[in-house]
Design an enzyme around this catalytic site. Structure first.
Site, PDB file in Angstrom:
ATOM      1  N   HIS A 206       0.632  -1.219  -0.002  1.00  0.00           N
ATOM      2  CA  HIS A 206       0.003   0.082   0.274  1.00  0.00           C
ATOM      3  C   HIS A 206       0.906   1.296  -0.188  1.00  0.00           C
ATOM      4  O   HIS A 206       0.186   2.245  -0.331  1.00  0.00           O
ATOM      5  CB  HIS A 206      -0.945  -0.042   1.099  1.00  0.00           C
ATOM      6  CG  HIS A 206      -0.449   0.331   2.518  1.00  0.00           C
ATOM      7  ND1 HIS A 206      -0.794   1.422   3.136  1.00  0.00           N
ATOM      8  CD2 HIS A 206       0.001  -0.589   3.369  1.00  0.00           C
ATOM      9  CE1 HIS A 206      -0.093   1.274   4.496  1.00  0.00           C
ATOM     10  NE2 HIS A 206       0.460   0.007   4.576  1.00  0.00           N
ATOM     11  N   THR A 242      -4.426 -19.779   2.983  1.00  0.00           N
ATOM     12  CA  THR A 242      -4.937 -19.438   1.443  1.00  0.00           C
ATOM     13  C   THR A 242      -4.525 -17.950   1.120  1.00  0.00           C
ATOM     14  O   THR A 242      -4.805 -17.204   2.030  1.00  0.00           O
ATOM     15  CB  THR A 242      -6.601 -19.814   1.183  1.00  0.00           C
ATOM     16  OG1 THR A 242      -6.719 -21.069   1.504  1.00  0.00           O
ATOM     17  CG2 THR A 242      -6.773 -19.606  -0.270  1.00  0.00           C
ATOM     18  N   CYS A 331       1.022   5.198  12.086  1.00  0.00           N
ATOM     19  CA  CYS A 331       0.458   4.375  13.006  1.00  0.00           C
ATOM     20  C   CYS A 331       0.373   4.805  14.505  1.00  0.00           C
ATOM     21  O   CYS A 331      -0.212   4.128  15.462  1.00  0.00           O
ATOM     22  CB  CYS A 331       1.338   2.955  13.150  1.00  0.00           C
ATOM     23  SG  CYS A 331       1.874   2.344  11.403  1.00  0.00           S
TER      24      CYS A 331
HETATM   25  C1  LIG Z   1       9.030   1.496   7.522  1.00  0.00           C
HETATM   26  C2  LIG Z   1       7.538   0.780   7.715  1.00  0.00           C
HETATM   27  N1  LIG Z   1       7.559  -0.444   8.297  1.00  0.00           N
HETATM   28  C3  LIG Z   1       6.508  -1.286   8.413  1.00  0.00           C
HETATM   29  C4  LIG Z   1       5.366  -0.734   7.954  1.00  0.00           C
HETATM   30  C5  LIG Z   1       4.075  -1.598   8.261  1.00  0.00           C
HETATM   31  O1  LIG Z   1       3.608  -1.912   7.008  1.00  0.00           O
HETATM   32  P1  LIG Z   1       2.170  -2.367   6.920  1.00  0.00           P
HETATM   33  O2  LIG Z   1       1.133  -1.188   7.024  1.00  0.00           O
HETATM   34  O3  LIG Z   1       1.792  -3.096   5.247  1.00  0.00           O
HETATM   35  O4  LIG Z   1       1.745  -3.392   7.873  1.00  0.00           O
HETATM   36  C6  LIG Z   1       5.344   0.549   7.812  1.00  0.00           C
HETATM   37  C7  LIG Z   1       3.903   1.310   7.399  1.00  0.00           C
HETATM   38  O5  LIG Z   1       3.701   2.562   7.866  1.00  0.00           O
HETATM   39  C8  LIG Z   1       6.458   1.261   7.590  1.00  0.00           C
HETATM   40  O6  LIG Z   1       6.626   2.731   7.137  1.00  0.00           O
END
Ligand SMILES: Cc1ncc(COP(=O)(O)O)c(C=O)c1O
Length: 388
Positions: A206, A242, A331
């Protein structure tokens, strides 16, 4: 939400799905709906879609497709890499020590903490004030119990590009595995597992105009990693269950588009980023400081500290203008904690709370960045004036 047309400056949080990718996702759902493990025509058709996507995603890492395992995203790939490598080492009694950098994404930092709770020894590699890890410091931290080092290729907040080939070389000289979280690098800066000597690499769809909830982990051929799940044995048992076929097919298409746009994106988006920085500096009365490395950074990233301005207020004001930005990693937004990345670079809590992340992408053009720069400067000047 504003009724104005959106100016999206948060491409490191996520990207809108490309229309061609959405077509592939839909087509896979409606047509290639078979189970890729089934041994008849409809299953074979799905298996072919899976194989094609694996080849497309692998080609951006220059890795053999059979060494790439699809997951539910970057977070799962990171967890699989860390737990998988450390648990195997414990089983084989080959070591107990993990090193991660201080500016890793929470997917790595929280996984490392959980491993620590399980009795593994975990050390944190510091970074310089511009966000770079030092190869010499890393060499000094490795001991004869070290199993794995994990350092991200590109940081999600300040965009710093780490010398991962050099770090991997040091690890291998000491018989240690090297993992890189390449979620922010993949499709934007070169990540070549062969040339760079990488053992484990996490990627996510994404961030490259693909669907959410799909990613992959590259595992060097012959490397044993303990799976996190048990089941029917898909993905050679490393990530059983799956496969998310529409997501994976979309990821493949997004990777193909990255290959096609690689140079053009870097040039066009990089120029827009530089222009935007200049416009902001011209419009803002007083100091604007760039967080992170001035050159070794992702072409799309600007992380700016506007002293005396609450970045959260700036974000809200810009949102009303239809401009989407971030004050930290997506996040952790919603939390009032200052960014651990900015603190690791040596910023004070106040400075961290005054920092804004702007990440450009394919949706931006000159008009949108000049309007955004004008609104950012306007609100920074207004908020600064209110503070005094
Ligand atoms: C450096 C980094 N690692 C891991 C992730 C996590 O990826 P996902 O959103 O696909 O779980 C992110 C997402 O913000 C990221 O920027």
């Amino acid at each position: 939400m504003s009724d104005k047309p959106l100016i999206y400056l948060d491409h490191s949080a996520t990207t809108p799905v490309d229309a061609d990718v959405a077509d592939v996702v839909k087509q896979t759902m409606l047509d290639a709906w078979g189970n890729p493990s089934s041994r008849y025509g409809k299953g074979n058709e799905a298996q072919l879609v899976l194989q094609t996507a694996r080849e497309l995603v692998a080609s951006q890492l220059n890795c053999p497709p059979e060494d790439l395992f699809f997951t539910s995203g970057g977070t799962e790939a990171d967890n699989l890499a860390l737990f998988g490598a450390m648990q195997t080492a414990r089983k084989k009694a080959t070591g107990n020590h993990l090193i991660v950098s201080s500016i890793e994404h929470s997917a790595i930092l929280r996984a490392a903490e959980a491993l620590k709770d399980e009795g593994y020894r975990v050390d944190v590699l510091p970074v310089s004030s511009d966000g770079l890890v030092s190869p010499d410091t890393l060499a000094g931290m490795i001991d004869n119990e070290t199993v794995l080092v994990s350092v991200m290729a590109v940081n999600n907040e300040v965009g710093t590009i780490q010398p991962i080939a050099e770090l991997a070389k040091i690890c291998h000289e000491h018989g240690v595995l090297f993992h890189t979280d390449a979620v922010q690098a993949y499709g934007k800066v070169k990540v070549d597992v062969e040339a760079m000597g990488l053992d484990l690499v996490s990627v996510s769809s994404h961030k490259i105009y693909g669907p959410k909830g799909v990613g992959a982990l590259y595992v060097r051929d012959g490397l044993d990693i303990e799976p996190r799940t048990r089941g029917g044995g898909q993905e050679k048992g490393i990530r059983t269950g799956t496969e998310n076929m529409p997501g994976i097919a979309g990821f493949g298409k997004a990777a193909e588009l990255c290959a096609r746009h690689f140079d053009e994106d870097a040039e066009r988006i990089g120029a827009l980023r530089d222009e935007m920085f200049e416009l902001i500096k011209q419009g803002v009365e007083g100091k604007v400081r760039l967080n992170g490395h001035p050159e070794k950074r992702l072409y799309a990233n600007l992380n700016l500290c506007f002293e005396g301005v609450e970045a959260e207020s700036l974000l809200q004001a810009l949102d009303l203008d239809g401009i989407a930005v971030s004050t930290g990693s997506a996040c952790s937004s919603g939390s009032t904690k200052p960014s651990h990345v900015l603190l690791a670079l040596g910023l004070s809590e106040l400075e961290a709370h005054s920092s804004l992340r702007l990440t450009l992408g394919r949706t931006n053009d000159r008009d949108s960045i000049s309007r955004a720069a004008e609104r950012i400067a306007y609100h920074v000047n207004r908020l600064r004036a209110m503070a005094f």
